[in-house]
Design an enzyme around this catalytic site. Structure first.
Site, PDB file in Angstrom:
ATOM      1  N   HIS A 120       0.747  -1.130   0.010  1.00  0.00           N
ATOM      2  CA  HIS A 120      -0.066  -0.051   0.110  1.00  0.00           C
ATOM      3  C   HIS A 120       0.796   1.424  -0.208  1.00  0.00           C
ATOM      4  O   HIS A 120       0.545   2.076  -0.709  1.00  0.00           O
ATOM      5  CB  HIS A 120      -0.841   0.082   1.115  1.00  0.00           C
ATOM      6  N   ARG A 135      -3.362  10.845   0.823  1.00  0.00           N
ATOM      7  CA  ARG A 135      -3.550  10.058  -0.416  1.00  0.00           C
ATOM      8  C   ARG A 135      -5.137   9.601  -0.750  1.00  0.00           C
ATOM      9  O   ARG A 135      -5.645   9.592  -1.765  1.00  0.00           O
ATOM     10  CB  ARG A 135      -2.484   9.100  -0.623  1.00  0.00           C
ATOM     11  N   ASN A 136      -5.576   9.039   0.398  1.00  0.00           N
ATOM     12  CA  ASN A 136      -6.894   8.494   0.337  1.00  0.00           C
ATOM     13  C   ASN A 136      -7.826   9.555   0.352  1.00  0.00           C
ATOM     14  O   ASN A 136      -8.557   9.472  -0.538  1.00  0.00           O
ATOM     15  CB  ASN A 136      -7.259   7.651   1.672  1.00  0.00           C
ATOM     16  N   ALA A 137      -7.544  10.801   0.761  1.00  0.00           N
ATOM     17  CA  ALA A 137      -8.409  12.055   0.610  1.00  0.00           C
ATOM     18  C   ALA A 137      -8.408  12.395  -1.061  1.00  0.00           C
ATOM     19  O   ALA A 137      -9.427  12.567  -1.608  1.00  0.00           O
ATOM     20  CB  ALA A 137      -8.163  13.082   1.696  1.00  0.00           C
ATOM     21  N   ARG A 196      -7.421  10.766  -3.369  1.00  0.00           N
ATOM     22  CA  ARG A 196      -8.045   9.515  -4.331  1.00  0.00           C
ATOM     23  C   ARG A 196      -9.733   9.672  -4.418  1.00  0.00           C
ATOM     24  O   ARG A 196     -10.195   9.551  -5.417  1.00  0.00           O
ATOM     25  CB  ARG A 196      -7.785   8.058  -3.877  1.00  0.00           C
TER      26      ARG A 196
END
Length: 181
Positions: A61, A175-177, A179
């Site tokens: 990840h 990074r999740n935000a 994405r």
């Protein structure tokens, strides 16, 4: 002894859940000591294998962030030859990050095996700003703006720990935000 040998055989075959029951321990002799040691060993092996599996999942990840930025920098260099120097600088920076991550993996491995590591002092705001700077590069392609808000009166406390590991945690959230923006 045959039942203990059978339990060792199951453990050696990969059954990390195998334990010898509490009836053995009530014996209060050398066999009970052996059973206690076997159960402790089996539990530790199960813990180490689970930890290794989590680490491998985390590695895959975490490596995606710098690899995605590498691909983006390469694409930008191909599209805009005038930005080649800027893209090469970014590629070098991301390669350094990948090297850092490999070093961190070795550190994590040492931590999990019980070895001590030296802690560093850092400000979370500095770590956050560095993560935001990297994320801005990636966000520009999506038209997303990243802003760091926080303590501006200079009263932030110094933190002891691993700034690199905190950086990875914050980067994962950012990074999740990104994405999903």
């Amino acid at each position: 002894i045959r039942r203990i040998r059978a339990a060792f055989g199951r453990l050696a075959a990969g059954d990390l859940k195998v334990r010898l029951g509490p009836g053995w321990i009530r014996r209060q002799d050398e066999v009970a000591d052996l059973v206690i040691d076997f159960n402790r060993m089996a539990a530790r092996l199960e813990e180490l294998v689970a930890s290794r599996d989590r680490l491998l999942a985390d590695i895959s990840h975490e490596l995606r962030s710098p690899l995605a930025r590498l691909h983006l920098a390469i694409a930008l260099a191909r599209q805009s030859p005038e930005k080649e120097a800027q893209s090469l600088e970014r590629i070098g920076k991301e390669a350094d990050k990948l090297e850092e991550m490999v070093s961190e993996l070795l550190t994590l491995s040492k931590i999990e095996s019980g070895a001590t590591t030296s802690d560093e002092y850092f400000f979370v705001s500095e770590v956050s700003r560095m993560v935001a700077d990297d994320a801005r590069f990636e966000a520009q392609g999506k038209g997303v703006e990243i802003e760091v808000l926080g303590n501006t009166d200079g009263s932030e406390a110094l933190v002891v720990g691993s700034g690199k590991l905190i950086s990875r945690a914050i980067e994962n959230i950012v990074r999740n935000a990104l994405r999903f923006s």
